[in-house]
Motif scaffolding. Structure first.
Motif, PDB file in Angstrom:
ATOM      1  N   TYR A 182       0.835  -1.204   0.000  1.00 44.85           N
ATOM      2  CA  TYR A 182       0.000   0.000   0.000  1.00 44.85           C
ATOM      3  C   TYR A 182       0.871   1.256   0.000  1.00 44.85           C
ATOM      4  O   TYR A 182       0.605   2.207  -0.737  1.00 44.85           O
ATOM      5  CB  TYR A 182      -0.936   0.005   1.208  1.00 44.85           C
ATOM      6  N   GLU A 183       1.914   1.237   0.795  1.00 43.93           N
ATOM      7  CA  GLU A 183       2.774   2.421   0.885  1.00 43.93           C
ATOM      8  C   GLU A 183       3.465   2.715  -0.448  1.00 43.93           C
ATOM      9  O   GLU A 183       3.554   3.873  -0.863  1.00 43.93           O
ATOM     10  CB  GLU A 183       3.818   2.235   1.991  1.00 43.93           C
ATOM     11  N   THR A 184       3.947   1.676  -1.122  1.00 43.41           N
ATOM     12  CA  THR A 184       4.671   1.906  -2.376  1.00 43.41           C
ATOM     13  C   THR A 184       3.721   2.200  -3.530  1.00 43.41           C
ATOM     14  O   THR A 184       3.873   3.194  -4.240  1.00 43.41           O
ATOM     15  CB  THR A 184       5.547   0.691  -2.721  1.00 43.41           C
ATOM     16  N   ASN A 185       2.732   1.335  -3.716  1.00 37.79           N
ATOM     17  CA  ASN A 185       1.832   1.482  -4.858  1.00 37.79           C
ATOM     18  C   ASN A 185       0.915   2.697  -4.739  1.00 37.79           C
ATOM     19  O   ASN A 185       0.703   3.427  -5.711  1.00 37.79           O
ATOM     20  CB  ASN A 185       0.973   0.221  -5.022  1.00 37.79           C
ATOM     21  N   VAL A 186       0.360   2.908  -3.554  1.00 39.93           N
ATOM     22  CA  VAL A 186      -0.676   3.937  -3.393  1.00 39.93           C
ATOM     23  C   VAL A 186      -0.097   5.238  -2.838  1.00 39.93           C
ATOM     24  O   VAL A 186      -0.208   6.301  -3.460  1.00 39.93           O
ATOM     25  CB  VAL A 186      -1.815   3.434  -2.487  1.00 39.93           C
ATOM     26  N   LEU A 187       0.525   5.184  -1.667  1.00 40.70           N
ATOM     27  CA  LEU A 187       1.037   6.409  -1.068  1.00 40.70           C
ATOM     28  C   LEU A 187       2.220   6.968  -1.858  1.00 40.70           C
ATOM     29  O   LEU A 187       2.397   8.187  -1.940  1.00 40.70           O
ATOM     30  CB  LEU A 187       1.422   6.168   0.388  1.00 40.70           C
ATOM     31  N   GLY A 188       3.004   6.101  -2.468  1.00 44.03           N
ATOM     32  CA  GLY A 188       4.074   6.579  -3.335  1.00 44.03           C
ATOM     33  C   GLY A 188       3.521   7.360  -4.515  1.00 44.03           C
ATOM     34  O   GLY A 188       4.014   8.440  -4.853  1.00 44.03           O
ATOM     35  N   THR A 189       2.472   6.826  -5.128  1.00 46.48           N
ATOM     36  CA  THR A 189       1.808   7.530  -6.229  1.00 46.48           C
ATOM     37  C   THR A 189       1.199   8.835  -5.743  1.00 46.48           C
ATOM     38  O   THR A 189       1.304   9.876  -6.412  1.00 46.48           O
ATOM     39  CB  THR A 189       0.721   6.629  -6.844  1.00 46.48           C
ATOM     40  N   LEU A 190       0.574   8.805  -4.582  1.00 46.30           N
ATOM     41  CA  LEU A 190      -0.011  10.018  -4.013  1.00 46.30           C
ATOM     42  C   LEU A 190       1.067  11.070  -3.749  1.00 46.30           C
ATOM     43  O   LEU A 190       0.899  12.250  -4.088  1.00 46.30           O
ATOM     44  CB  LEU A 190      -0.747   9.687  -2.719  1.00 46.30           C
ATOM     45  N   ASN A 191       2.178  10.647  -3.157  1.00 43.93           N
ATOM     46  CA  ASN A 191       3.259  11.590  -2.826  1.00 43.93           C
ATOM     47  C   ASN A 191       3.775  12.316  -4.067  1.00 43.93           C
ATOM     48  O   ASN A 191       3.882  13.554  -4.082  1.00 43.93           O
ATOM     49  CB  ASN A 191       4.420  10.845  -2.156  1.00 43.93           C
ATOM     50  N   LEU A 192       4.120  11.566  -5.095  1.00 46.57           N
ATOM     51  CA  LEU A 192       4.670  12.185  -6.309  1.00 46.57           C
ATOM     52  C   LEU A 192       3.628  13.045  -7.009  1.00 46.57           C
ATOM     53  O   LEU A 192       3.931  14.146  -7.485  1.00 46.57           O
ATOM     54  CB  LEU A 192       5.180  11.104  -7.256  1.00 46.57           C
ATOM     55  N   THR A 193       2.397  12.563  -7.062  1.00 44.17           N
ATOM     56  CA  THR A 193       1.349  13.313  -7.762  1.00 44.17           C
ATOM     57  C   THR A 193       1.067  14.632  -7.049  1.00 44.17           C
ATOM     58  O   THR A 193       0.975  15.690  -7.685  1.00 44.17           O
ATOM     59  CB  THR A 193       0.073  12.469  -7.875  1.00 44.17           C
ATOM     60  N   GLN A 194       0.936  14.598  -5.731  1.00 43.92           N
ATOM     61  CA  GLN A 194       0.697  15.841  -4.987  1.00 43.92           C
ATOM     62  C   GLN A 194       1.861  16.812  -5.141  1.00 43.92           C
ATOM     63  O   GLN A 194       1.660  18.019  -5.355  1.00 43.92           O
ATOM     64  CB  GLN A 194       0.475  15.523  -3.504  1.00 43.92           C
ATOM     65  N   ALA A 195       3.077  16.310  -5.044  1.00 44.18           N
ATOM     66  CA  ALA A 195       4.251  17.187  -5.071  1.00 44.18           C
ATOM     67  C   ALA A 195       4.473  17.807  -6.447  1.00 44.18           C
ATOM     68  O   ALA A 195       4.933  18.949  -6.551  1.00 44.18           O
ATOM     69  CB  ALA A 195       5.493  16.403  -4.648  1.00 44.18           C
ATOM     70  N   LEU A 196       4.141  17.073  -7.509  1.00 48.85           N
ATOM     71  CA  LEU A 196       4.455  17.541  -8.859  1.00 48.85           C
ATOM     72  C   LEU A 196       3.261  18.089  -9.625  1.00 48.85           C
ATOM     73  O   LEU A 196       3.439  18.667 -10.700  1.00 48.85           O
ATOM     74  CB  LEU A 196       5.100  16.407  -9.663  1.00 48.85           C
ATOM     75  N   LEU A 197       2.061  17.973  -9.079  1.00 49.23           N
ATOM     76  CA  LEU A 197       0.885  18.472  -9.790  1.00 49.23           C
ATOM     77  C   LEU A 197       0.987  19.961 -10.128  1.00 49.23           C
ATOM     78  O   LEU A 197       0.664  20.366 -11.262  1.00 49.23           O
ATOM     79  CB  LEU A 197      -0.386  18.173  -8.992  1.00 49.23           C
ATOM     80  N   PRO A 198       1.438  20.822  -9.203  1.00 48.28           N
ATOM     81  CA  PRO A 198       1.587  22.242  -9.572  1.00 48.28           C
ATOM     82  C   PRO A 198       2.579  22.455 -10.716  1.00 48.28           C
ATOM     83  O   PRO A 198       2.410  23.359 -11.541  1.00 48.28           O
ATOM     84  CB  PRO A 198       2.078  22.893  -8.279  1.00 48.28           C
ATOM     85  N   LYS A 199       3.621  21.636 -10.773  1.00 48.54           N
ATOM     86  CA  LYS A 199       4.625  21.756 -11.838  1.00 48.54           C
ATOM     87  C   LYS A 199       4.045  21.293 -13.168  1.00 48.54           C
ATOM     88  O   LYS A 199       4.346  21.865 -14.224  1.00 48.54           O
ATOM     89  CB  LYS A 199       5.865  20.911 -11.506  1.00 48.54           C
ATOM     90  N   LEU A 200       3.227  20.259 -13.130  1.00 50.65           N
ATOM     91  CA  LEU A 200       2.560  19.772 -14.331  1.00 50.65           C
ATOM     92  C   LEU A 200       1.588  20.824 -14.869  1.00 50.65           C
ATOM     93  O   LEU A 200       1.539  21.085 -16.076  1.00 50.65           O
ATOM     94  CB  LEU A 200       1.811  18.472 -14.018  1.00 50.65           C
ATOM     95  N   GLU A 201       0.831  21.431 -13.969  1.00 52.77           N
ATOM     96  CA  GLU A 201      -0.118  22.456 -14.382  1.00 52.77           C
ATOM     97  C   GLU A 201       0.603  23.682 -14.935  1.00 52.77           C
ATOM     98  O   GLU A 201       0.156  24.296 -15.920  1.00 52.77           O
ATOM     99  CB  GLU A 201      -1.019  22.841 -13.217  1.00 52.77           C
ATOM    100  N   ALA A 202       1.731  24.026 -14.336  1.00 49.86           N
ATOM    101  CA  ALA A 202       2.489  25.203 -14.783  1.00 49.86           C
ATOM    102  C   ALA A 202       3.013  25.043 -16.203  1.00 49.86           C
ATOM    103  O   ALA A 202       3.262  26.038 -16.899  1.00 49.86           O
ATOM    104  CB  ALA A 202       3.650  25.463 -13.825  1.00 49.86           C
ATOM    105  N   SER A 203       3.173  23.800 -16.659  1.00 49.32           N
ATOM    106  CA  SER A 203       3.656  23.573 -18.026  1.00 49.32           C
ATOM    107  C   SER A 203       2.603  23.948 -19.062  1.00 49.32           C
ATOM    108  O   SER A 203       2.917  24.159 -20.230  1.00 49.32           O
ATOM    109  CB  SER A 203       4.046  22.100 -18.217  1.00 49.32           C
ATOM    110  N   GLY A 204       1.342  23.991 -18.641  1.00 51.41           N
ATOM    111  CA  GLY A 204       0.247  24.272 -19.567  1.00 51.41           C
ATOM    112  C   GLY A 204      -0.176  23.066 -20.369  1.00 51.41           C
ATOM    113  O   GLY A 204      -1.107  23.135 -21.182  1.00 51.41           O
TER     114      GLY A 204
END
Length: 257
Positions: A111-133
């Protein structure tokens, strides 16, 4: 028609890039014109892959990272102003015990690797993804996230959670310039997946593929990921299930004598 990434969306981060699907995806996205950032815990593996990709004339950077370490993930995200693609591939299965005797520690780690790992990266990088347009989140789940099978409850539960994460995120960010793609592979034969699942037991790992003439390869899945990422920006491949021809479902596989 495949597109060329724009300058703002040219960086692709791939988790679990030290082997298997992650490594194959890094090679293919690099060939498609992305500067790939390879993350995994095994520093030597990703550094060797980055060197290989660079020698092939493409751009690659290795960054050792444990996706379950939120502090490290946030520090990693701080290195970017924008990125174009996040491929959440880190994960894996542990054990094949029934619910009655499954090891809770294995369930927690999955659970930690598959789910929380995905959550961690997605939350941390979502603003950067959006900033790319023009951002894309790819979540590599599994057919285990869409149907159950005996002896797989812990992994199945984790992959169902990843599927729900992808589906919910897509609802929550609609209207923003970020796509959410889920790739759900079936039977894939890589050098480590089954071996890790069975604690290094080569014989048990080999039996997973007994009689199956052509299970999917890591390259097959990477090709699928690259195809979805390189669609025009307005095209979102919400969910793509990919299995070998010999596999009709998680529990029905044609095996030759």
């Amino acid at each position: 028609m495949a597109r060329t990434p724009s300058p703002a969306s040219r960086i692709a981060v791939i988790t679990g890039a030290s082997s298997g699907i992650g490594a194959a995806t890094a090679r293919q996205l690099a060939a498609a014109g992305y500067r790939v950032v390879l993350t995994a815990r095994r520093k030597d593996r990703i550094e060797a892959l980055a060197e290989e990709i660079t020698e092939a004339g493409h751009k690659a950077t290795a960054y050792p990272l444990d996706v379950t370490d939120r502090t490290a993930v946030d520090e990693f995200a701080g290195a970017f102003k924008t990125i174009g693609v996040l491929v959440n591939n880190a994960g894996g299965a542990l054990g094949a015990d029934p619910v009655a005797t499954g090891d809770p520690e294995d369930w927690r780690r999955m659970y930690e690797t598959n789910v929380l790992g995905t959550l961690n990266l997605t939350q941390a990088l979502l603003p950067k993804l959006e900033a790319s347009g023009d951002g894309t989140v790819v979540i590599v789940s599994s057919t285990a996230g869409h149907a159950t099978y005996e002896g797989g409850a812990g992994y199945v539960a984790a992959k169902h959670a990843e599927h729900v994460l992808a589906e919910t995120l897509r609802l929550e960010i609609v209207g923003r310039p970020v796509r959410v793609i889920e790739i759900a592979p079936g039977m894939v034969k890589t050098e480590e997946f089954a071996l890790t699942r069975f604690g290094g037991d080569q014989e048990r790992a080999a039996k997973v593929y007994d009689g199956v003439a052509e299970p999917l390869s890591a390259d097959d899945v990477a090709d699928t990921i690259t195809w979805t990422v390189t669609r025009p920006a307005h095209v979102n491949i919400d969910l793509l299930v990919v299995r070998p021809r010999a596999q009709a479902s998680n529990t029905k596989v044609h095996r030759e004598a």
